[in-house]
Scaffold this motif. Structure first.
Motif, mmCIF file in Angstrom:
data_model
loop_
_atom_site.group_PDB
_atom_site.id
_atom_site.type_symbol
_atom_site.label_atom_id
_atom_site.label_comp_id
_atom_site.label_asym_id
_atom_site.label_seq_id
_atom_site.Cartn_x
_atom_site.Cartn_y
_atom_site.Cartn_z
ATOM 1 N N PHE A 36 -7.429 3.320 6.809
ATOM 2 C CA PHE A 36 -8.287 2.457 5.987
ATOM 3 C C PHE A 36 -7.613 2.120 4.659
ATOM 4 C CE2 PHE A 36 -11.302 2.582 2.374
ATOM 5 C CZ PHE A 36 -11.861 1.331 2.537
ATOM 6 N N LEU A 37 -7.038 3.117 4.000
ATOM 7 C CA LEU A 37 -6.406 2.886 2.698
ATOM 8 C C LEU A 37 -5.144 2.035 2.810
ATOM 9 C CD1 LEU A 37 -6.892 6.404 1.103
ATOM 10 C CD2 LEU A 37 -8.088 4.295 0.504
ATOM 11 N N ASN A 84 -3.050 5.168 -3.452
ATOM 12 C CA ASN A 84 -4.140 6.131 -3.294
ATOM 13 C C ASN A 84 -3.637 7.423 -2.668
ATOM 14 O OD1 ASN A 84 -6.723 4.568 -4.069
ATOM 15 N ND2 ASN A 84 -5.663 3.144 -2.696
ATOM 16 N N SER A 91 -7.389 6.289 -6.230
ATOM 17 C CA SER A 91 -8.428 7.215 -5.767
ATOM 18 C C SER A 91 -7.833 8.369 -4.966
ATOM 19 C CB SER A 91 -9.443 6.475 -4.894
ATOM 20 O OG SER A 91 -10.143 5.505 -5.644
ATOM 21 N N ARG A 137 0.847 -1.194 0.000
ATOM 22 C CA ARG A 137 0.000 0.000 0.000
ATOM 23 C C ARG A 137 0.885 1.248 0.000
ATOM 24 N NH1 ARG A 137 -3.017 -3.646 -0.657
ATOM 25 N NH2 ARG A 137 -4.958 -4.168 0.489
ATOM 26 N N ARG A 177 -8.889 -3.952 4.179
ATOM 27 C CA ARG A 177 -10.271 -3.572 3.901
ATOM 28 C C ARG A 177 -10.383 -2.755 2.619
ATOM 29 N NH1 ARG A 177 -14.032 -6.302 7.116
ATOM 30 N NH2 ARG A 177 -13.121 -6.615 9.181
ATOM 31 N N ALA A 178 -9.273 -2.134 2.208
ATOM 32 C CA ALA A 178 -9.276 -1.302 1.001
ATOM 33 C C ALA A 178 -8.724 -2.074 -0.197
ATOM 34 C CB ALA A 178 -8.461 -0.044 1.236
ATOM 35 N N SER A 179 -9.038 -3.354 -0.268
ATOM 36 C CA SER A 179 -8.439 -4.228 -1.278
ATOM 37 C C SER A 179 -8.947 -3.982 -2.699
ATOM 38 C CB SER A 179 -8.668 -5.693 -0.906
ATOM 39 O OG SER A 179 -10.053 -5.959 -0.739
ATOM 40 N N VAL A 238 -9.630 -0.661 -3.679
ATOM 41 C CA VAL A 238 -9.490 0.796 -3.828
ATOM 42 C C VAL A 238 -8.114 1.081 -4.403
ATOM 43 C CG1 VAL A 238 -9.591 3.032 -2.688
ATOM 44 C CG2 VAL A 238 -10.974 1.137 -1.812
ATOM 45 N N ASN A 239 -8.076 1.706 -5.566
ATOM 46 C CA ASN A 239 -6.792 1.967 -6.225
ATOM 47 C C ASN A 239 -6.923 3.188 -7.127
ATOM 48 O OD1 ASN A 239 -4.045 1.275 -6.911
ATOM 49 N ND2 ASN A 239 -4.789 0.581 -8.898
ATOM 50 N N TYR A 273 -9.087 10.589 -1.822
ATOM 51 C CA TYR A 273 -10.084 10.770 -0.763
ATOM 52 C C TYR A 273 -9.907 12.144 -0.146
ATOM 53 C CZ TYR A 273 -11.733 5.911 -0.628
ATOM 54 O OH TYR A 273 -12.313 4.709 -0.926
#
Length: 266
Positions: free
Chosen positions: A241-242, A182, A253, A137, A246-248, A250-251, A255
């Motif tokens: 979170f990112l 992210n 982005s 991440r 849990r943010a699997s 989400v890419n 926020y």
């Protein structure tokens, strides 16, 4: 909520105060191993000592504008805890301020060196770690200014817009390897950087610190609907979170944590 990062190794730049420090607290509470880094060694060690009761935390000073300094940080990290899984690139500066005609090349270069080339250099150095484990991440800190530029902060606006573009491009490069990228874009958070801004405003206007904040919100950030500075912990919650399992999905982005300060939906 279990973020699924127990035992993951996280490097947080700019972590001796503000958003970086708040993020360290939250990742430590989720069982991550955290490496703090910033330029001021004494303050960094103080923060590490303060946070050690939460989990495994290390500290090593580095300057993100210097390649050798970043390499030394990487060497320390590999020798001490191994390859990192998470990079939170938070270190930055408000940079030179003023109207465009008042800012020379040196002001532009100084700001871009920290706020755009800093993230590039840190990422380049630690990318092999992040690509190696099949799970990684990266979270970059940008700003509301990246999409809503202000006339007296153009170098900062431009650098942060560059971070958005850099992160988006990077997110398309390594996602298939499990590395998700992210951005979090805060607006007017209670940090040493905005403290300094408001102290200067207070002195210039001949008003109290609180009055400086209030008038800044009214005059410069009319769309920040909550009419207060955000808290570092509120930004750290989104960053954490990112950084998580849990943010699997989400890419690429961005926020925004800005209480509506950016006036448009995009």
């Amino acid at each position: 909520m279990d973020l699924g990062i127990k035992g993951k190794i996280a490097l947080i730049t700019g972590s001796d105060s503000g958003i970086g420090k708040a993020t360290a607290k939250q990742l430590l509470s989720e069982g991550a191993v955290v490496i703090l880094t910033d330029k001021q060694e004494d303050q960094l060690k103080k923060v590490a000592e303060e946070l050690k009761h939460l989990g495994t935390v290390y500290a090593y000073p580095a300057d993100i504008t210097e390649v050798d300094s970043i390499k030394a940080l990487h060497d320390y990290t590999k020798e001490t805890v191994g390859e990192i899984d998470i990079l939170v690139q938070n270190a930055g500066t408000s940079g030179v301020q003023g109207m465009f005609h008042e800012i020379d090349d040196a002001g532009w270069v100084e700001t871009i060196e920290v706020d755009l080339l800093g993230p590039v250099r840190v990422t380049r150095e630690f990318l092999p770690d992040l690509r190696n484990g099949g799970w990684g991440r990266i979270v970059y800190l940008a700003s509301e200014n990246a999409v809503q530029p202000y006339k007296d902060e153009l170098p900062y606006d431009s650098a942060k817009a560059g971070v958005l573009s850099f992160a988006k491009g990077l997110s398309r490069s390594y996602a298939k390897e499990g590395l998700l990228v992210n951005v979090v874009s805060p607006a007017f958070i209670e940090t040493p950087m905005t403290d300094e801004m408001m102290e200067k405003r207070s002195e210039k206007m001949g008003v109290s610190f609180d009055e400086a904040v209030e008038t800044f919100l009214d005059e410069e950030r009319p769309h920040l609907e909550l009419k207060r500075r955000g808290k570092a912990e509120e930004v750290a919650a989104v960053i954490s979170f990112l950084c998580s399992d849990r943010a699997s999905f989400v890419n690429g982005s961005n926020y925004r944590v800005d209480a509506g300060s950016v006036a448009t939906i995009n």
